[in-house]
Design an enzyme around this catalytic site. Structure first.
Site, mmCIF file in Angstrom:
data_model
loop_
_atom_site.group_PDB
_atom_site.id
_atom_site.type_symbol
_atom_site.label_atom_id
_atom_site.label_comp_id
_atom_site.label_asym_id
_atom_site.label_seq_id
_atom_site.Cartn_x
_atom_site.Cartn_y
_atom_site.Cartn_z
ATOM 1 N N ILE A 178 0.871 -1.172 0.000
ATOM 2 C CA ILE A 178 0.000 0.000 0.000
ATOM 3 C C ILE A 178 0.905 1.218 0.000
ATOM 4 O O ILE A 178 1.612 1.481 0.968
ATOM 5 C CB ILE A 178 -0.938 -0.012 1.218
ATOM 6 C CG1 ILE A 178 -1.790 -1.289 1.207
ATOM 7 C CG2 ILE A 178 -1.824 1.216 1.220
ATOM 8 C CD1 ILE A 178 -2.658 -1.456 2.429
ATOM 9 N N ASP A 179 0.888 1.956 -1.108
ATOM 10 C CA ASP A 179 1.882 3.000 -1.349
ATOM 11 C C ASP A 179 1.182 4.292 -1.736
ATOM 12 O O ASP A 179 0.625 4.412 -2.826
ATOM 13 C CB ASP A 179 2.831 2.548 -2.470
ATOM 14 C CG ASP A 179 3.887 3.596 -2.794
ATOM 15 O OD1 ASP A 179 4.208 4.386 -1.888
ATOM 16 O OD2 ASP A 179 4.374 3.625 -3.929
ATOM 17 N N SER A 180 1.219 5.275 -0.836
ATOM 18 C CA SER A 180 0.616 6.572 -1.138
ATOM 19 C C SER A 180 1.466 7.401 -2.089
ATOM 20 O O SER A 180 1.050 8.479 -2.506
ATOM 21 C CB SER A 180 0.391 7.354 0.167
ATOM 22 O OG SER A 180 1.614 7.565 0.842
#
Length: 685
Positions: A178-180
């Site tokens: 999960i990579d913003s």
């Protein structure tokens, strides 16, 4: 003006004409036209532009009432201006049927679309746009063009904006990041094929990486289904090549979750999904150890189990480019080849249990002697963020339940801070600096690491026992409990056991360990605070003496932490060194930290660098001469970074990457020492 630039293609001519038109429009005021201009003048409205066969035409429209705003200046509330792409074939078909290019109605002179629009025409060469046929319904919305992916997502590394979660598609595991820092969702090409995903072809789409590179995406998977921690999710994902992760969830997916509460230190995120509150916990990252080929060869024949090995090449940029090969390996210590160690651990499993009460009273209970004329320390608590307050409350509650602390009415009060441990959990520490200033210092000697390692000459089998929260296994003397008082934002407490941070705590702990192991020190046991090293030349002798250590720990009610212990190994990490039967080597992680150290910007950073390298100075021949330009900068008012310091800084880094393995001295053999005496000093050759 356009001819003057001699355009080679229609695309160039169109761009030049547009620039010239903008110039003229800027110089002259725009005439105002009424809505019936064409009808009053009797002039037919212009027909839509007909492009040549080697071009592609795109029509854009917006509402008349909407002002033209550059895309990069639009606010999030600016309505999107839809576009429509027409290929030459489609335009020819509409022209043959006499249809309007936009509204699909019959086109006649004076035709007006029912919804008033402003048209903007853009012509693109077919050389610049691939004419790949796509399946019907696979058009990608213009908002999804130019997706971006972060370096963390590409390389599979963890960063401050990433969270790793293990998901499932059916029974197949799915390793998700999960990579913003990524704008869209991506899935690995090989994983998509393995899961037999339904892939839809799209026009080649450029995916921009954070390092300036680009990848081409030609397929998308619509409504991809997967589960994370029992909850099912669905989203569209682009199919690209990824390293070390199966799928990347970017802002495209995060935006569908609404309000998100996340903590990247403790690796969790919370949000509401379909009316239920969801808490996703990230996977704890595996700590890798970088080793060289020689160490790798020795590990193959050692009782350690290699869980994971990654081979990589590091490019070092300097005066001459070259490559350094290295390995990262995850090691899991084994219990040795002899099953007696396993039986021994089972017999003494009580020394590895969690503490359930206060430790017993001993002669080494901690005392805090204060100087004459002292005034009680009374400081206000430090401010903490909301999540840190939750952590403080949790730790305080646990210590109250275990009788480590109790409620206090003492006139003393020191503030608390949170310190992260190696296993990414938090330790509550009290800032006792003010109390330490008025404490009489204990002069008990602390062991010197180099002298300890000299005792390991003939050892081939090693075990390391790490005590569990060692300081908390020593009681405070009754009259000094009130001096340990600390204050949080919601309470006043005092320690019943010896806390971390007191000036004389190391001396108290080391004196206890020396006393209980005194008969065996330097024979088969080394003790440095809570790290106990047991060493022997044979495994049979090692098991016998390991039992002696366990028996002493049991009699003294001292508890160890099993996850930090190593038993019956031919290699062990101890006090920043890697110890084997061949000798003593440096810790690769510490060397990597030295290599990655940036240029010091102030004297404090320089002291930190020299302090870390100085710990291994005996591994570097001529260490003092190499770092002399750096030590000169430590003099008062002498810090001025220059070219000589830069050369010494890089030379010292290079020297740290080629350190030897030092053989341990065998005191039963004869030594011949050659010395080089001079007028300024004496050193070993």
């Amino acid at each position: 003006m356009v001819k003057m630039f001699e355009p080679k293609t229609l695309y160039q001519a169109y761009n030049l004409a547009r620039l010239q038109e903008n110039t003229i429009s800027h110089r002259q005021p725009h005439p105002s036209y009424s809505k019936n201009t064409y009808h009053t003048t009797g002039v037919n409205p212009p027909k839509p532009f007909t492009a040549q066969n080697n071009t592609k035409t795109t029509l854009y429209h917006t509402n008349n009432t909407e002002k033209s705003i550059p895309y990069h200046q639009k606010s999030p509330n600016t309505p999107y201006r839809p576009t429509k792409t027409l290929r030459n074939k489609e335009m020819d078909e509409r022209r043959a049927k006499g249809l309007c290019f936009w509204c699909d109605e019959k086109f006649i002179p004076g035709h007006r679309c029912r919804n008033k629009k402003v048209y903007s025409l853009c012509i693109l060469d077919d050389e610049d746009v691939a004419e790949e046929e796509v399946q019907e319904g696979s058009e990608i919305d213009p908002d999804t063009f130019t997706p971006q992916i972060s370096i963390n997502a590409l390389e599979g590394t963890s960063g401050f904006q990433t969270l790793r979660v293990t998901g499932k598609v059916g029974k197949s595991p799915l390793f998700i990041m999960i990579d913003s820092g990524s704008t869209h969702n991506f899935i690995n090409t090989q994983v998509a094929k393995r899961l037999s995903c339904t892939l839809i072809s799209i026009r080649p789409l450029a995916v921009e990486a954070a390092n300036g590179g680009q990848m081409t995406c030609t397929h998308v998977c619509k409504n991809f289904l997967w589960k994370m921690q029992g909850v099912q999710f669905s989203t569209d994902v682009f199919v690209v090549e990824l390293n070390n992760c199966d799928m990347v969830l970017g802002v495209q997916w995060l935006a569908t979750l609404g309000n998100i509460l996340s903590n990247y230190n403790e690796l969790w995120m919370s949000f509401v999904w379909q009316g239920h509150e969801i808490l996703l916990r990230g996977d704890i990252p595996v700590k890798l150890q970088t080793i060289g080929f020689e160490q790798f060869n020795s590990l193959i024949n050692s009782p350690n189990q290699l869980v994971e090995v990654n081979l990589c090449n590091l490019r070092v940029v300097g005066d001459s480019d070259h490559f350094i090969s290295s390995m990262t390996a995850t090691l899991q210590p084994s219990l040795g080849s002899d099953s007696t160690i396993d039986e021994l651990l089972h017999s003494y499993q009580d020394i590895f249990k969690e503490p359930t009460g206060l430790p017993p009273l001993r002669t080494h209970d901690h005392v805090i002697p204060l100087k004459e004329g002292y005034q009680p320390v009374n400081l206000r608590p430090y401010r903490h963020a909301g999540l840190q307050k939750d952590t403080v409350e949790k730790i305080v509650t646990e210590m109250l339940d275990s009788s480590t602390i109790q409620q206090s009415t003492s006139p003393f009060a020191s503030p608390v801070v949170l310190v992260k441990k190696k296993d990414d959990t938090w330790r509550l520490c009290v800032d006792y600096r003010a109390l330490n200033k008025m404490t009489i210092k204990d002069k008990f000697p602390i062991p010197i690491v180099e002298e300890l390692l000299e005792e390991l000459g003939r050892a081939t089998v090693f075990s390391k026992v790490d005590l569990r929260a060692g300081y908390h296994q020593i009681r405070m003397r009754a009259g000094d409990i009130r001096k340990t008082a600390f204050r949080t934002y919601n309470g006043h407490y005092e320690f019943l056991v010896m806390p971390f941070g007191l000036t004389n705590a190391p001396a108290t702990f080391q004196s206890l360990m020396n006393d209980i192991f005194r008969r065996h020190l330097r024979k088969f046991i080394l003790v440095f605070f809570d790290d106990i090293l047991v060493y022997n030349p044979t495994l049979e002798k090692h098991v016998e003496q390991l039992q002696i250590v366990f028996e002493i720990l049991r009699s003294q009610s001292l508890l160890a932490k099993r996850s930090k212990c190593v038993f019956g190994s031919s290699q062990v990490e101890y006090l920043g060194h890697v110890i084997t039967k061949s000798g003593v080597a440096t810790d690769p992680l510490k060397i990597q930290a030295i290599v990655n150290w940036p240029f010091p910007r102030n004297i404090k950073q320089l002291r930190g660098f020299l302090g870390l390298t100085g710990y291994y100075r005996r591994f570097v021949k001529g260490y003092g001469a190499i770092c002399k330009p750096l030590t000169q900068l430590l003099k008062k008012d002498s810090y001025k970074w220059n070219e000589e310091a830069t050369i010494a800084f890089e030379h010292l880094k290079q020297a740290m990457t080629n350190l030897p393995v030092l053989a341990l001295p065998d005191m039963t053999k004869l030594f011949v020492i050659e010395t080089d005496a001079s007028g300024t000093g004496v050193g070993l050759c």
